[in-house]
Design a protein around this motif. Structure first.
Motif, PDB file in Angstrom:
ATOM      1  N   VAL A  93       0.838  -1.191   0.000  1.00  0.00           N
ATOM      2  CA  VAL A  93       0.000   0.000   0.000  1.00  0.00           C
ATOM      3  C   VAL A  93       0.878   1.247   0.000  1.00  0.00           C
ATOM      4  N   CYS A  94       1.961   1.216   0.808  1.00  0.00           N
ATOM      5  CA  CYS A  94       2.832   2.384   0.899  1.00  0.00           C
ATOM      6  C   CYS A  94       3.602   2.630  -0.397  1.00  0.00           C
ATOM      7  N   GLY A  95       3.666   1.635  -1.245  1.00  0.00           N
ATOM      8  CA  GLY A  95       4.358   1.811  -2.512  1.00  0.00           C
ATOM      9  C   GLY A  95       3.596   2.660  -3.514  1.00  0.00           C
ATOM     10  N   HIS A  96       2.336   2.987  -3.201  1.00  0.00           N
ATOM     11  CA  HIS A  96       1.537   3.799  -4.120  1.00  0.00           C
ATOM     12  C   HIS A  96       1.890   5.264  -3.949  1.00  0.00           C
ATOM     13  N   PRO A  97       1.913   6.016  -5.048  1.00  0.00           N
ATOM     14  CA  PRO A  97       2.293   7.430  -4.967  1.00  0.00           C
ATOM     15  C   PRO A  97       1.164   8.261  -4.365  1.00  0.00           C
ATOM     16  N   ASP A  98       1.531   9.423  -3.850  1.00  0.00           N
ATOM     17  CA  ASP A  98       0.501  10.373  -3.422  1.00  0.00           C
ATOM     18  C   ASP A  98      -0.294  10.820  -4.629  1.00  0.00           C
ATOM     19  N   LEU A  99      -1.572  11.065  -4.384  1.00  0.00           N
ATOM     20  CA  LEU A  99      -2.409  11.665  -5.423  1.00  0.00           C
ATOM     21  C   LEU A  99      -1.949  13.099  -5.599  1.00  0.00           C
ATOM     22  N   ALA A 100      -1.658  13.476  -6.822  1.00  0.00           N
ATOM     23  CA  ALA A 100      -1.269  14.862  -7.093  1.00  0.00           C
ATOM     24  C   ALA A 100      -0.133  15.290  -6.191  1.00  0.00           C
ATOM     25  N   GLY A 101       0.760  14.363  -5.972  1.00  0.00           N
ATOM     26  CA  GLY A 101       1.817  14.649  -5.011  1.00  0.00           C
ATOM     27  C   GLY A 101       3.095  15.108  -5.671  1.00  0.00           C
ATOM     28  N   LYS A 102       4.140  15.151  -4.860  1.00  0.00           N
ATOM     29  CA  LYS A 102       5.409  15.661  -5.372  1.00  0.00           C
ATOM     30  C   LYS A 102       5.997  14.730  -6.417  1.00  0.00           C
ATOM     31  N   ALA A 103       5.743  13.411  -6.266  1.00  0.00           N
ATOM     32  CA  ALA A 103       6.282  12.472  -7.251  1.00  0.00           C
ATOM     33  C   ALA A 103       5.723  12.811  -8.636  1.00  0.00           C
ATOM     34  N   ALA A 104       4.412  13.150  -8.646  1.00  0.00           N
ATOM     35  CA  ALA A 104       3.804  13.508  -9.916  1.00  0.00           C
ATOM     36  C   ALA A 104       4.494  14.739 -10.506  1.00  0.00           C
ATOM     37  N   ARG A 105       4.702  15.740  -9.674  1.00  0.00           N
ATOM     38  CA  ARG A 105       5.357  16.968 -10.140  1.00  0.00           C
ATOM     39  C   ARG A 105       6.776  16.687 -10.643  1.00  0.00           C
ATOM     40  N   ALA A 106       7.425  15.751  -9.944  1.00  0.00           N
ATOM     41  CA  ALA A 106       8.825  15.480 -10.280  1.00  0.00           C
ATOM     42  C   ALA A 106       8.956  14.467 -11.413  1.00  0.00           C
ATOM     43  N   GLY A 107       7.855  13.988 -11.930  1.00  0.00           N
ATOM     44  CA  GLY A 107       7.941  13.025 -13.033  1.00  0.00           C
ATOM     45  C   GLY A 107       8.403  11.656 -12.570  1.00  0.00           C
ATOM     46  N   ALA A 108       8.217  11.361 -11.294  1.00  0.00           N
ATOM     47  CA  ALA A 108       8.719  10.099 -10.754  1.00  0.00           C
ATOM     48  C   ALA A 108       7.646   9.024 -10.597  1.00  0.00           C
ATOM     49  N   LEU A 109       6.544   9.154 -11.295  1.00  0.00           N
ATOM     50  CA  LEU A 109       5.494   8.134 -11.188  1.00  0.00           C
ATOM     51  C   LEU A 109       5.762   6.983 -12.144  1.00  0.00           C
ATOM     52  N   THR A 110       5.177   5.831 -11.820  1.00  0.00           N
ATOM     53  CA  THR A 110       5.179   4.769 -12.821  1.00  0.00           C
ATOM     54  C   THR A 110       4.307   5.255 -13.975  1.00  0.00           C
ATOM     55  N   GLU A 111       4.533   4.656 -15.136  1.00  0.00           N
ATOM     56  CA  GLU A 111       3.787   5.054 -16.325  1.00  0.00           C
ATOM     57  C   GLU A 111       2.276   4.898 -16.091  1.00  0.00           C
ATOM     58  N   GLU A 112       1.882   3.780 -15.478  1.00  0.00           N
ATOM     59  CA  GLU A 112       0.463   3.522 -15.214  1.00  0.00           C
ATOM     60  C   GLU A 112      -0.133   4.610 -14.321  1.00  0.00           C
ATOM     61  N   SER A 113       0.557   4.941 -13.247  1.00  0.00           N
ATOM     62  CA  SER A 113       0.042   5.941 -12.320  1.00  0.00           C
ATOM     63  C   SER A 113      -0.057   7.311 -12.975  1.00  0.00           C
ATOM     64  N   ARG A 114       0.951   7.612 -13.811  1.00  0.00           N
ATOM     65  CA  ARG A 114       0.942   8.923 -14.456  1.00  0.00           C
ATOM     66  C   ARG A 114      -0.306   9.061 -15.342  1.00  0.00           C
ATOM     67  N   HIS A 115      -0.592   8.048 -16.151  1.00  0.00           N
ATOM     68  CA  HIS A 115      -1.770   8.094 -17.013  1.00  0.00           C
ATOM     69  C   HIS A 115      -3.044   8.242 -16.192  1.00  0.00           C
ATOM     70  N   GLU A 116      -3.130   7.467 -15.128  1.00  0.00           N
ATOM     71  CA  GLU A 116      -4.359   7.490 -14.330  1.00  0.00           C
ATOM     72  C   GLU A 116      -4.587   8.852 -13.695  1.00  0.00           C
ATOM     73  N   GLN A 117      -3.547   9.437 -13.122  1.00  0.00           N
ATOM     74  CA  GLN A 117      -3.737  10.737 -12.462  1.00  0.00           C
ATOM     75  C   GLN A 117      -4.061  11.824 -13.488  1.00  0.00           C
ATOM     76  N   ALA A 118      -3.463  11.713 -14.683  1.00  0.00           N
ATOM     77  CA  ALA A 118      -3.742  12.711 -15.720  1.00  0.00           C
ATOM     78  C   ALA A 118      -5.190  12.632 -16.188  1.00  0.00           C
ATOM     79  N   SER A 119      -5.781  11.429 -16.138  1.00  0.00           N
ATOM     80  CA  SER A 119      -7.120  11.259 -16.705  1.00  0.00           C
ATOM     81  C   SER A 119      -8.144  12.142 -16.006  1.00  0.00           C
ATOM     82  N   VAL A 120      -7.910  12.485 -14.778  1.00  0.00           N
ATOM     83  CA  VAL A 120      -8.879  13.305 -14.040  1.00  0.00           C
ATOM     84  C   VAL A 120      -8.336  14.707 -13.795  1.00  0.00           C
TER      85      VAL A 120
END
Lengths: 293, 293, 293, 293
Positions: free
Chosen positions: A66-93
């Motif tokens: 569970v802890c391996g999941h990135p924050d929603l709209a978090g710093k990882a997203a800003r830093a481009g450090a998401l997995t490809e799957e997570s990046r697509h999902e967060q962008a969709s909304v």
């Protein structure tokens, strides 16, 4: 890349794990745990087996997962450090294009959530609008720890079911898509209303933005669902029908300006995998709608 | 100050003219023209006689009379040079608080209108919203001169009928007021819906602003009309009913979020002196409306 | 016995005529007239060619053909002297089981008709109820001769189109069947109403007799159309829905006795080849219906 | 003969008892029991005091009182031995004109009832149709003795409340009357439907018989309620609206025969003192109804 269930059922174990290991975020052990259960009779059964492996894992392994999941709209997203799957999902909304203020709000909620529960807030964003994510966030912050951990696993089940359904094809696909459709009956003429312009708007707070347009066909329906082939994001919507133009084109007296011009039907979607049929029955002086089937 | 028709019918001619001479803009001759026709059987008859005097006046006198009206939202308004009656009327629809851009638009329309017709644009503002004034303005600019002169006189008839009705009381008042009402039936329970919060919004372009609020009483109606005791301004409106709260208070399952939360009914008013009854029949999953009586 | 259009297109002329010669009452010359036009691209085209031969035949041949049709409910029927096709058609609407009084009424109408027009009254009985045959009879007696002759040929077109469609299979079948369907939405629950007992009644004068029953399935529809696979007889119908039982089974308060128990929807069918969808949307306290699609 | 409450409040005790003593069947002691409680503030209070005297009487007096009521449709009725009040009441629902078979059925039910409970079946017939009396009879036969005795007293309360309301006038009349009304909206035209012929039928078993007719006025309503000024008899009803004629008179295309000709609305009345508003909203191709207010 798509994989046929039949191929996954008979390929080498390593290839099976390579093919679907990344559907569970940073947790290749889930695929490894089920490889020996092959063959799977359906894609849904494959996914259920993988979730079963998660649910029966030791608590510390679950927590690490569970802890391996990135924050929603978090710093990882800003830093481009998401997995490809997570990046697509967060962008969709639209979580990749928040204003500074919205980013700060998510940041505060993320911090409060992790402070209380010790793991990041997980939600299957493809089943939500931005509004419903925020309302879920605030509601779930009030949960007790056990309820919330179960909720997090359920959201992971939604997320991974979509990922599996996008990656594996074959018998027994899990039910991941919903459908929003409409139908316009002109009860003044006793016929389907043809050529009526329709807009679909999604609400974000007080404001609605248009997300789809369509025109009714000879049967008074739209050629394709207004939303289909994906989960219906939980949220508030408004269908707007240009019935004034329709009756004007038929030459019907309807007042000046017409009593009904743009008819809005506002409703919520609560079941992303459901079928919402929201028809309009109308005359120049009356209309009705209902959740149909 | 109010005058009783009976008093006006028997007072001295000069007093009659003093009492109502200013109802026709800068045209005391209209009252003088009808003073000899007394007694009037009704307030409506008094007004019709005065309009008759206008309609049978020589063309140059009519034109001077029409030209005596101020520009809508014009420089006279800005300079505080309007008659008291005109000032109140223009303020009622917000013409006294236009932005610079709106002021400029009215200014251009006024100039184009006077250039084409040779007299100022006259409209009974109390029968309109700002939107419908603008749409009238553009539509009437396309008229030929004869049609437009007749239209201007008709608008003067509307204006003066309201002024007379506000100043003279007695038998046979002219019909100057409309009424907008609603009624909420809970067809899930088979009863009027009590305590439903209602908002009435008026559209200005794409945007709606709230102009009234009410709560339904034991009969599912509002204690007073949503608009009453005045002409209904021509324009586009939206009634919004908090039906989600209503069914939640009854403990009825309605989805989460509720399928119907705020139900908007959007409609136009085209007859300022008419009765618009716009009811809502609803369950948590369906609703209908119609122009009732 | 069925014939494939492809076979009829290539068989010997005599076989073609033997196969379909009796579809036009006592008029094998019609088939003979079109045998040279083969091949026919569709069953509809075959029928249109045969009607073309009738319409272009000399007047005396047309008249002899028309006169070859039996009286409706006439002495030939009583004496068993009808062609097999005519006997079946007349029986379908109950013309073989008239009371003495009804028989006498038909007899009088037949006599008046033949007296006026010189040929028997022809109607495509499979497109009618007994009531609409009688009302057609009285209406057509008021026609002038030319209008009525054209009407008789049109009825023959309906009759023979059905006979051809029953005998020949293949591409481009003529549209001879209509469909009556329904759908029950429980707008109290926002779901299809499942298990609702439905009766379909046909009116004969003041009295209605039940002609079909059904129960709604999981989608609120009936598994098969209420009438389908045949023309819809022109006439007055009533659908009756046992909604009181439905809401009782759901445990919903609905009054005692329930405000709505059996809901009747009464409507007419005017287009035998049309699709009539007559749904019911209902709560324990309200319902609506419409001609849908 | 009518009595003013004010007069009854101050007249001599003997006159008071003489005036209203017969409202409780063969039980002048009830009036005597309350004469000392005068003055009564309302007619309703007078009735409640009299029922209070009944309810607080010793059991054997209550039983004697209950036993003093005649059988419904019994031999006393046939022999002309009823009190005047009872005779009128039983006639109102047709119990004086039963067929031999119906008389026998009542006779059997009466015997079974008296056998079980030891007193005659009492029902306030003016609140019932013949059908609902029979269904009550069968339902109440299944009661236990205590429940049924309470039910009998409640029916006596209904009966005597009507008798008091018919005999005494003044402040605070008890609510004994219901109202059945309708309203026809032509949602094709957006106006009340004027001149629509309406029939009201009451069901007795499978058959409906017409009990009232009306025509809609300029507001789409009937000048008087369809039933008013009396309790609404519990039972099943059908309103029938001649909408085909209405749209024909407006020259509207509606099919031939018209899709909707006579529209039946079938509903039950369960609350004799209630207000049933059963409107019809219709176009040539659709209609809806609801229990309104």
């Amino acid at each position: 890349m798509f994989h046929a269930l039949a191929d996954l059922n008979r390929t080498a174990s390593a290839d099976f794990c390579a093919a679907i290991g990344d559907t569970f975020e940073l947790a290749p052990w889930v695929a490894e745990a089920v490889v020996g259960q092959r063959p799977f009779a359906s894609v849904a059964a494959l996914h259920e087996a993988m979730m079963g492996a998660v649910r029966s894992a030791p608590r510390e392994r679950q927590l690490a997962f569970v802890c391996g999941h990135p924050d929603l709209a978090g710093k990882a997203a800003r830093a481009g450090a998401l997995t490809e799957e997570s990046r697509h999902e967060q962008a969709s909304v639209g979580l990749d294009t928040l204003s500074e203020e919205e980013f700060a709000r998510f940041h505060r909620l993320n911090d409060a959530y992790k402070e209380k529960f010790g793991f990041p807030f997980i939600v299957c964003v493809r089943r939500h609008t931005r509004d419903s994510i925020l309302s879920q966030f605030e509601r779930r912050l009030r949960h007790d720890a056990a309820t919330e951990f179960a909720t997090a696993l359920q959201e992971i089940a939604f997320i991974t079911r979509l990922r599996i359904a996008a990656k594996v094809t074959g018998e027994g696909m899990p039910q991941v898509n919903g459908r929003l459709s409409t139908h316009v009956l002109d009860t003044h003429a006793g016929r389907p209303a043809i050529g009526v312009a329709i807009e679909l708007h999604e609400f974000a707070g007080e404001r609605a933005h248009r997300i789809a347009t369509a025109v009714t066909n000879a049967d008074g329906r739209t050629d394709a669902p207004l939303i289909g082939g994906r989960p219906l994001p939980i949220g508030i919507y408004e269908l707007r029908f240009a019935v004034g133009d329709h009756f004007r084109s038929r030459g019907i007296e309807q007042g000046d300006p017409p009593f009904l011009d743009i008819v809005p039907l506002r409703f919520s979607i609560a079941e992303p995998e459901g079928h919402y049929h929201v028809p309009l029955l109308c005359t120049p002086w009356s209309y009705s709608t209902y959740r149909g089937s």
